[in-house]
Design a protein around this motif. Sequence first.
Motif, short mmCIF file in Angstrom:
data_model
loop_
_atom_site.label_atom_id
_atom_site.label_comp_id
_atom_site.label_asym_id
_atom_site.label_seq_id
_atom_site.Cartn_x
_atom_site.Cartn_y
_atom_site.Cartn_z
N LEU A 188 17.33 44.82 25.28
CA LEU A 188 17.75 44.00 26.31
C LEU A 188 18.74 42.84 25.74
O LEU A 188 18.44 42.50 24.49
CB LEU A 188 16.45 43.25 26.97
N PRO A 189 19.59 42.60 26.69
CA PRO A 189 20.51 41.36 26.20
C PRO A 189 19.56 40.18 26.28
O PRO A 189 18.90 40.08 27.06
CB PRO A 189 21.81 41.25 27.13
N LEU A 190 20.15 39.08 25.49
CA LEU A 190 19.34 37.92 25.66
C LEU A 190 19.33 37.22 26.82
O LEU A 190 18.45 36.67 27.30
CB LEU A 190 20.08 37.13 24.57
N ASP A 191 20.45 37.28 27.70
CA ASP A 191 20.48 36.64 28.90
C ASP A 191 20.05 37.86 30.23
O ASP A 191 20.87 37.67 31.12
CB ASP A 191 21.88 36.46 29.24
N PHE A 192 19.29 38.71 29.97
CA PHE A 192 18.93 39.88 30.83
C PHE A 192 18.65 39.08 31.84
O PHE A 192 18.63 39.83 33.44
CB PHE A 192 17.79 40.86 30.17
N ARG A 193 17.76 37.86 32.01
CA ARG A 193 17.24 37.54 33.32
C ARG A 193 18.35 37.13 34.41
O ARG A 193 18.41 37.29 35.51
CB ARG A 193 16.39 36.27 33.04
N GLU A 194 19.58 36.50 33.66
CA GLU A 194 20.90 36.27 34.66
C GLU A 194 21.72 37.24 34.71
O GLU A 194 22.51 37.54 35.79
CB GLU A 194 21.43 35.20 33.92
N SER A 195 21.86 38.32 33.74
CA SER A 195 22.96 39.23 33.94
C SER A 195 22.50 40.68 34.56
O SER A 195 23.18 41.52 35.01
CB SER A 195 23.48 39.58 32.40
N GLU A 202 17.29 45.57 44.20
CA GLU A 202 16.27 46.73 44.80
C GLU A 202 15.10 47.12 44.02
O GLU A 202 14.35 47.69 44.52
CB GLU A 202 17.29 47.91 45.24
N PHE A 203 15.28 46.81 42.57
CA PHE A 203 14.26 47.24 41.69
C PHE A 203 13.46 46.08 41.14
O PHE A 203 12.15 46.25 40.99
CB PHE A 203 14.97 48.00 40.67
N PHE A 204 14.28 44.95 40.98
CA PHE A 204 13.35 43.68 40.57
C PHE A 204 13.71 42.48 41.04
O PHE A 204 14.54 42.29 41.82
CB PHE A 204 14.05 43.49 38.98
N SER A 205 12.51 41.67 40.90
CA SER A 205 12.72 40.17 41.33
C SER A 205 11.73 39.39 40.40
O SER A 205 10.76 40.05 39.78
CB SER A 205 12.04 40.15 42.94
#
Length: 422
Positions: A188-195, A202-205
């Motif tokens: 995962l990229p370091l900024d996966f929460r934002e990017s 439709e998959f995540f929240s």
Amino acid sequence: MPEPKFPWKLIMHRRTSSLRSYLCGKTDESALRFQNWGSIWVSKKQISSGGRRPKKKIYGRDHNLDKVMDLQKKPSLILHLKSIIESHRHRRILLRDLEKEVGFVQKWNFMALIEKYPTIFYVGGGSDRTPPFVTLTEKAAKISSEEPEARLLMEPILVRNLRKLLMMSADCRVPLEKVELIGNELGLPLDFRESLVPKYREFFSVKDVNGKACLHLEHWDSSLAVTAREERLELEGVPASNPSRKQVRISRDGNYSGPFAFHMQFTAGFRPNNSFLEELERWQRLDFPSPYLNPRTFEAADPKARKRVVAVLHELLSLTMEKRMASSQLDAFHSEYLLPSRLLLCLIKHHGIFYITNKGARSTVFLKEAYDGTKLIAKCPLLSHIDKFVALSGRRVLDSCNQIASSPISSRNYSSSSHLHV
């Protein structure tokens, strides 16, 4: 003092009442009544192991997987310095500022690295106007510029693996801090929460649960509830039902052709006896619930539920890029996957499937079937890019890209994954 006529062994010791009482209770009293208590005659039988055979050692070292950890030390330093350089303006860092980034002691390790690999790192400046700085060479910078393309190919794989990670949890959610804990292993990229997360609403929240930010699964997909083990068995054409005992017997290496079997890979020095193989065959034939079903519906003492725990650990490691994870990282998912309290004993018991090494800074758990010696069989696009960059150092890359392209496991896990519809 004349030597006794019976076979005793002389042992020197201090005169203590506790030892005398111990010996007097188990030896001939006449043999202990000597005027000189500086020496005592003790039967050889008493100081032996009682005739018992030593317990057989079943957990041996896998030197190839130990070597994998040793071979990762230099590449990890190279990649760390590369990330430091690229995080600065103009993609260069003054040598005098290196200590601020890594500390005084680690600074000298990086200075030696810069000197050792001039094909990757270029040192410039040194005049009155320009202090000495380090940057990437032209060739290294060119390969590094290909990383966004590798990241783009990784995106559908990451989305798929994140969904599977959440689907295995009891409540279809995992705290964000735990996802970040294994983010590097997943790729995962370091900024996966934002990017990444907002891109696939439709998959995540992200929801707050008991004061903790958790990654929540929005949509369940039954087509993803298939484990890597089941995909391998389907590729090998294994029937959906257990064959009779007369038709198929377990081999000496512990492998068995059945729909509920795991691939075994014992260390070279392990020689299982018949009773061990019979017990292993019963375990291999035992059916168990899918790791994607809610674990709260099963009794923890049920043998099928215990086998399901092995399937959960197997699937977790299969979702990582290098099919390995620190034992502390696995231990962090106790509550989400309802793992047993004695997780280490579970891993050791199933040493044909998992391997624990203490090489490196922390204990690491390997999925054995993912490796051929020191080589990782299947590689994702990001690992292929990393290998291409590290190859500039002149060292031999752990895995060949040609091998990866020709590997059926690789093509199943990654080549097709890049075209997933997400």
